[in-house]
Motif scaffolding. Structure first.
Motif, PDB file in Angstrom:
ATOM      1  N   VAL A 107       1.819   3.663  -9.380  1.00 17.29           N
ATOM      2  CA  VAL A 107       0.760   4.066 -10.309  1.00 17.29           C
ATOM      3  C   VAL A 107       1.112   5.390 -10.976  1.00 17.29           C
ATOM      4  N   GLU A 108       1.627   6.292 -10.186  1.00 21.83           N
ATOM      5  CA  GLU A 108       2.011   7.579 -10.744  1.00 21.83           C
ATOM      6  C   GLU A 108       3.052   7.406 -11.848  1.00 21.83           C
ATOM      7  N   GLU A 137       0.818  -1.211   0.000  1.00 27.88           N
ATOM      8  CA  GLU A 137       0.000   0.000   0.000  1.00 27.88           C
ATOM      9  C   GLU A 137       0.853   1.263   0.000  1.00 27.88           C
ATOM     10  N   THR A 188      -3.872  13.479  -4.040  1.00 31.42           N
ATOM     11  CA  THR A 188      -4.384  12.109  -3.916  1.00 31.42           C
ATOM     12  C   THR A 188      -4.145  11.346  -5.219  1.00 31.42           C
ATOM     13  N   THR A 189      -3.770  10.107  -5.061  1.00 32.15           N
ATOM     14  CA  THR A 189      -3.391   9.278  -6.204  1.00 32.15           C
ATOM     15  C   THR A 189      -4.463   9.173  -7.287  1.00 32.15           C
ATOM     16  N   ARG A 190      -4.034   9.329  -8.517  1.00 32.57           N
ATOM     17  CA  ARG A 190      -4.951   9.108  -9.632  1.00 32.57           C
ATOM     18  C   ARG A 190      -4.819   7.643 -10.039  1.00 32.57           C
ATOM     19  N   TRP A 191      -5.656   6.804  -9.499  1.00 31.59           N
ATOM     20  CA  TRP A 191      -5.559   5.376  -9.802  1.00 31.59           C
ATOM     21  C   TRP A 191      -5.873   5.115 -11.262  1.00 31.59           C
ATOM     22  N   PRO A 251       0.924   4.066  -4.626  1.00 37.41           N
ATOM     23  CA  PRO A 251       0.713   5.373  -5.253  1.00 37.41           C
ATOM     24  C   PRO A 251       1.870   5.796  -6.156  1.00 37.41           C
TER      25      PRO A 251
END
Lengths: 171, 171
Positions: free
Chosen positions: A118-119, A111, B2-5, A115
């Motif tokens: 993914v980024e 977890e 905040t993460t852009r999944w 992030p």
DNA sequence: CGGGCTTGGTTAAAGTTTGAAACAAACTTA
DNA sequence: TAAGTTTGTTTCAAACTTTAACCAAGCCCG
């Protein structure tokens, strides 16, 4: 039969693909190595486990989903186990089998790394593509991947080393 | 922030891509290992040299074209040199530099391996794609590859480790 | 039952890749 | 031009992958 060489279009496509794919994998590995201390494949192992019922999967199933050899997986899981991110358990139904289980610690690490990962995927890939291209990408590689289901073997209609069978869940 | 999944479409595309790309590289490696006794990257080294003027290229240029590190290239060329497929020579203009040269033997091996390799690429990839998809493939990965030219760095707007400069030919 | 084949998983050895030094030649500049 | 910096390449150790055994547990069938 005389070789069917690649057409100029195919050559361009092949080169663009080979080069960029290499860069992407490298960047992914580097990013994850920095931020999570593991290469991309190891991250994928954790990620796959996290999405499985009870966070557990038999070794063979895991290898099959990730498209890697069992031997490679064994090595990887051994390392992840040392780090406390994964745990092994014997399969109760098939005494030969063993299951890999994502630990709580492993879940936390995953977890924490997600992030950033993914980024990176986004900035390397999706930010550079139109929505149509995303669709095309999926279709192209789905088609390519399907080629590995039926035994495509080349010239010598050989045995297919990449196909793998399935096994029961053993939850 | 905040993460852009990834969206569901992006996820599907990503998974299809990651999986198939792995299978393709594996199959390529296996085929070349069988028929030419070398992994795909080594074949690419020979191939790139063969297309260069005088079949020679400076180490750094070669590394840059193949998108690999100089260190990796050094190892590979050392092995290929042992096999007599490549030869090293000092660069006359820049005494720090060294040039890799494809030998006649290397050329023969390359020519012997090429048909099988092309056939494999074709059967794995191009035989499964429409001509439009070949075009899309090129566009997609050209776009992706271009992302590595200008320093795309992620979250931490860091230094870019993959960019490399150029050097004179030294033919 | 009892060989003999298949399957699930690991191991060992060899080969490759990575990442961080180490070096030496070339360039800069005070 | 000596001192410091950059550039081109190699080296070394640690990490990872591959390949080919290996072993034990299931399976099959006479």
């Amino acid at each position: 039969m005389t070789t069917r060489w690649l057409t100029p279009e195919e050559q361009r496509a092949w080169r663009a693909y080979i080069g960029a794919a290499l860069l992407v994998e490298d960047a992914l590995d580097r990013q994850l190595q920095q931020e999570a201390g593991m290469p991309h494949m190891y991250y994928s192992i954790l990620s796959t486990l996290s999405e499985s019922p009870e966070r557990r999967l038999r070794m063979t199933d895991l290898a099959e989903r990730l498209k890697i050899t069992r031997s490679r997986l064994t090595y990887a899981v051994t390392r992840l186990e040392k780090d406390g991110l994964v745990r092994r358990e014997d399969c109760r139904w098939d005494k030969r089998g063993s299951v890999a289980i994502l630990t709580d610690e492993g879940m936390r690490v995953l977890e924490g790394a997600a992030p950033g990962h993914v980024e990176t995927v986004r900035s390397l890939l999706f930010d550079r593509l139109t929505p149509e291209q995303v669709g095309q990408l999926e279709e192209i590689f789905t088609a390519v991947g399907e080629g590995f289901q039926g035994g495509t073997a080349q010239a010598t209609g050989d045995d297919v080393p990449w196909r793998r069978r399935s096994s029961k869940s053993c939850s």
